[in-house]
Enzyme design. Sequence first.
Site, PDB file in Angstrom:
ATOM      1  N   HIS A   1      23.034  30.056  24.291  1.00  0.00           N
ATOM      2  CA  HIS A   1      22.729  31.487  24.164  1.00  0.00           C
ATOM      3  C   HIS A   1      21.244  31.760  24.390  1.00  0.00           C
ATOM      4  O   HIS A   1      20.401  30.905  24.134  1.00  0.00           O
ATOM      5  CB  HIS A   1      23.212  32.070  22.824  1.00  0.00           C
ATOM      6  CG  HIS A   1      22.452  31.675  21.612  1.00  0.00           C
ATOM      7  ND1 HIS A   1      23.017  31.014  20.541  1.00  0.00           N
ATOM      8  CD2 HIS A   1      21.170  31.884  21.241  1.00  0.00           C
ATOM      9  CE1 HIS A   1      22.129  30.828  19.589  1.00  0.00           C
ATOM     10  NE2 HIS A   1      20.997  31.345  19.992  1.00  0.00           N
TER      11      HIS A   1
ATOM     12  N   GLU B   1      25.691  35.345  22.942  1.00  0.00           N
ATOM     13  CA  GLU B   1      26.522  34.167  22.732  1.00  0.00           C
ATOM     14  C   GLU B   1      27.407  33.921  23.956  1.00  0.00           C
ATOM     15  O   GLU B   1      27.575  34.801  24.803  1.00  0.00           O
ATOM     16  CB  GLU B   1      27.401  34.384  21.490  1.00  0.00           C
ATOM     17  CG  GLU B   1      26.614  34.543  20.184  1.00  0.00           C
ATOM     18  CD  GLU B   1      26.054  33.223  19.658  1.00  0.00           C
ATOM     19  OE1 GLU B   1      25.846  32.280  20.439  1.00  0.00           O
ATOM     20  OE2 GLU B   1      25.822  33.148  18.436  1.00  0.00           O
TER      21      GLU B   1
HETATM   22  C1  GLP Z   1      18.157  31.876  17.605  1.00  0.00           C
HETATM   23  C2  GLP Z   1      17.459  33.056  18.323  1.00  0.00           C
HETATM   24  C3  GLP Z   1      17.129  32.711  19.745  1.00  0.00           C
HETATM   25  C4  GLP Z   1      16.595  31.303  19.806  1.00  0.00           C
HETATM   26  C5  GLP Z   1      17.658  30.319  19.448  1.00  0.00           C
HETATM   27  C6  GLP Z   1      17.158  28.890  19.379  1.00  0.00           C
HETATM   28  O1  GLP Z   1      19.435  32.130  17.176  1.00  0.00           O
HETATM   29  N1  GLP Z   1      18.144  34.308  18.269  1.00  0.00           N
HETATM   30  O2  GLP Z   1      16.212  33.660  20.246  1.00  0.00           O
HETATM   31  O3  GLP Z   1      16.153  31.008  21.107  1.00  0.00           O
HETATM   32  O4  GLP Z   1      18.345  30.679  18.299  1.00  0.00           O
HETATM   33  O5  GLP Z   1      16.421  28.659  18.225  1.00  0.00           O
HETATM   34  P1  GLP Z   1      15.497  27.438  17.982  1.00  0.00           P
HETATM   35  O6  GLP Z   1      14.311  27.602  18.850  1.00  0.00           O
HETATM   36  O7  GLP Z   1      15.143  27.492  16.541  1.00  0.00           O
HETATM   37  O8  GLP Z   1      16.283  26.217  18.313  1.00  0.00           O
END
Ligand code: GLP
Length: 261
Positions: free
Chosen positions: A138, A143
Amino acid sequence: MEVIITDSAEATGTIAAEAIERLYAAKPAAVLGVATGSSPLAIYADLGRRVDAGTLSLAQASAFMLDEYVGLAADHAERYRTVIERELVARVDIDSGRVHGPDGAASDLRGACAAYEEAIRAAGGVDLQILGVGTDGHIAFNEPGSSLASRTRIKTLTSQTRRDNARFFGGDVEAVPRHCLTQGIGTIMEARHIVLVATGRHKAEAVHHLVEGSISAMWPATILQMHPHATVVVDQSAASRLQLAGYYTETYEAKPDWQAF
Ligand code: GLP
């Protein structure tokens, strides 16, 4: 799509921060698209150091967030607005009043989504969008199955994403909201430059699809293959499933100075 493979997670932050510094040197009132999650933290820390060193100023900048949970109290530590205040606004010289996010507490959520689209348009669009990627591919909170042409709207989080994000909520999946407002994929694709950062082996499958897989709503990040100016910055672990890793590295190492990204 340019793929840059770095030696460390910190280095992904440095490369993205460099692009941001270059943008603001050329366009002081540029519009920055900001993301939450762990991936952009190295960028924000680096931006803070650049502002302290006087090589970067965001004093005339405005910023738009990608997404927001629905239903978290205004003072909740994990509300994305609060996270951006803590991780970015507090470190740089941006005016907090010019940092915008979708209103996950609005009584009219659909209206809030439409108003957000309008605000981005009125600001002239996003110049550089910082992006992470979920383990399920995503982007923002789009999603798998999201329309690749979608606009800002209400989405239901998958149980995978809620499990992934439970670490921010004391490990309690039930504390992670079920709904969010998110910029759509079509909205994100209008940013003039997209810089996606990903680190760690748990991102390797998503990065593999994003860079080398078929474009599909099943892996929303694959749409970036259609973007005219996308830069994907990953560490070795996140790059571990890339077939053409050697080619991306050679290309980056041989990149002439005049061809800044
Ligand atoms: C979250 C955010 C995204 C982000 C992703 C990955 O749910 N809504 O914008 O890119 O998950 O997060 P992380 O960088 O903590 O792995």
